[in-house]
Design a protein around this motif. Sequence first.
Motif, PDB file in Angstrom:
ATOM      1  N   THR A 135       0.933  -1.163  -0.067  1.00  0.00           N
ATOM      2  CA  THR A 135      -0.142  -0.390  -0.142  1.00  0.00           C
ATOM      3  C   THR A 135       0.696   1.449  -0.278  1.00  0.00           C
ATOM      4  O   THR A 135       2.153   1.027   0.578  1.00  0.00           O
ATOM      5  CB  THR A 135      -1.126  -0.327   1.540  1.00  0.00           C
ATOM      6  OG1 THR A 135      -1.993   1.027   1.041  1.00  0.00           O
ATOM      7  CG2 THR A 135      -0.223  -0.195   2.419  1.00  0.00           C
ATOM      8  N   THR A 154      -3.124   3.989  -2.569  1.00  0.00           N
ATOM      9  CA  THR A 154      -3.418   2.623  -3.485  1.00  0.00           C
ATOM     10  C   THR A 154      -2.743   1.120  -2.553  1.00  0.00           C
ATOM     11  O   THR A 154      -1.678   1.671  -3.017  1.00  0.00           O
ATOM     12  CB  THR A 154      -2.853   2.561  -5.195  1.00  0.00           C
ATOM     13  OG1 THR A 154      -3.416   3.889  -5.503  1.00  0.00           O
ATOM     14  CG2 THR A 154      -3.624   1.450  -5.600  1.00  0.00           C
ATOM     15  N   ASP A 156      -2.183  -2.463  -3.852  1.00  0.00           N
ATOM     16  CA  ASP A 156      -2.488  -3.770  -4.546  1.00  0.00           C
ATOM     17  C   ASP A 156      -2.469  -5.045  -4.099  1.00  0.00           C
ATOM     18  O   ASP A 156      -1.962  -4.961  -3.274  1.00  0.00           O
ATOM     19  CB  ASP A 156      -0.788  -3.496  -5.081  1.00  0.00           C
ATOM     20  CG  ASP A 156      -0.716  -3.013  -6.808  1.00  0.00           C
ATOM     21  OD1 ASP A 156      -0.984  -2.362  -7.443  1.00  0.00           O
ATOM     22  OD2 ASP A 156       0.670  -1.588  -6.928  1.00  0.00           O
ATOM     23  N   GLU A 180     -12.669  -1.000  -0.708  1.00  0.00           N
ATOM     24  CA  GLU A 180     -13.173   0.501  -1.171  1.00  0.00           C
ATOM     25  C   GLU A 180     -14.318   0.907  -0.611  1.00  0.00           C
ATOM     26  O   GLU A 180     -14.580   1.880  -0.178  1.00  0.00           O
ATOM     27  CB  GLU A 180     -13.824  -0.417  -2.744  1.00  0.00           C
ATOM     28  CG  GLU A 180     -12.889  -0.240  -3.549  1.00  0.00           C
ATOM     29  CD  GLU A 180     -12.719  -0.616  -4.881  1.00  0.00           C
ATOM     30  OE1 GLU A 180     -12.161  -0.902  -5.946  1.00  0.00           O
ATOM     31  OE2 GLU A 180     -13.662  -1.500  -4.769  1.00  0.00           O
ATOM     32  N   ALA A 185      -8.445   3.289  -1.867  1.00  0.00           N
ATOM     33  CA  ALA A 185      -8.070   2.827  -3.700  1.00  0.00           C
ATOM     34  C   ALA A 185      -7.878   1.263  -3.456  1.00  0.00           C
ATOM     35  O   ALA A 185      -6.605   0.808  -2.759  1.00  0.00           O
ATOM     36  CB  ALA A 185      -8.207   3.749  -4.139  1.00  0.00           C
ATOM     37  N   SER A 187      -5.687  -1.661  -6.028  1.00  0.00           N
ATOM     38  CA  SER A 187      -5.928  -1.970  -7.339  1.00  0.00           C
ATOM     39  C   SER A 187      -5.621  -4.284  -7.469  1.00  0.00           C
ATOM     40  O   SER A 187      -4.569  -4.226  -6.768  1.00  0.00           O
ATOM     41  CB  SER A 187      -5.031  -1.426  -7.449  1.00  0.00           C
ATOM     42  OG  SER A 187      -3.879  -2.060  -9.430  1.00  0.00           O
TER      43      SER A 187
END
Length: 316
Positions: A135, A154, A156, A180, A185, A187
């Motif tokens: 992160t 973000t 991941d 979320e 955020a 990914s």
Amino acid sequence: MHIAIVGAGSLGLLFAAKLSSVATSIEVITRTGMQAEVLRREGISIEKEEVVPASKFTIVSYEDKESKSGEEAVESPLDFLLLTVKQTAIDDELLSWIRNRISKKTTVVCFQNGVGHEEKLLGCIHADQLLLAVTTEGAKRSGASKVAHTGRGTTDLGFSRDVLPKEQLNTQKIFAGLLEKAGFAVSLSKNMNTKVWSKLIISSVINPLTAILQIQNGQLLHSSASQELMLDLYQEGMTVAKAKHIELPDDLWEKLQLVCEKTAENQSSMLQDLLHHRSTEIESINGSLLRMAEQLKLELPVNRSIYRIVRVLENK
Ligand code: PAF
């Protein structure tokens, strides 16, 4: 969703507070009994945002984990167990506690800075149960129960194994959905090795330099001398990555500078650790690079010196 978070440092507190609005139950496992007591009294406050009351959490101290783990496991089987501890904290004792606390339906999510976490965890859980998370969320703990969300980033997320059965893909999506909903955020990644290594290289530059120079991340870009040090460390890290055939983005040097710009006002986690007289992640970051270099018969002189200086500062 029943979630446990092991490690109540800055990231642990931030994720616990935010996830409390979307999970059925949140258990926070602290290292010390003292922090557990404060959390049971005060809940968790995210500075300038919200105070999440203690009633939202079950707080268990790792110090009395043996007496608690059995009961808790019967009461609330876990869907997700988040690990937000330093790699050095993943020892045999913690691994055996994790093994007792989880069931076959629990997914362990390991938030990591540096490398070596995965190898340790795979000795105790199956790869299908291990999600890796990297992160760029910025968090700064300012007390036992207080954390500031210092930068939005973000996270991941990806399984440790590349080829996944459908069920695992679903689990990954469920966890991403939870994050979320909690305001993060996310990914999803099919190649976590690249993410983990990108973060490793970035951290191997920013963390020790900001810790030694006692400056915020953005200040690294203010002088040509510190930029030269950054480049030295970066190039040494890249030599190891290349020798190990790790796939990395071509623009990682630009990405590194962007991280400094985007987190300009932040204190790196290593600087925060040193200022609070805590052990740092130097072993799982520059220490890991040095150990890999030794096996590959490569020399990393700048990393070696920087590593030694941080070790001296840790013991001051
Ligand atoms: O460890 C940290 O503080 C951050 O992750 C940072 C500075 C962006 C390095 O990766």
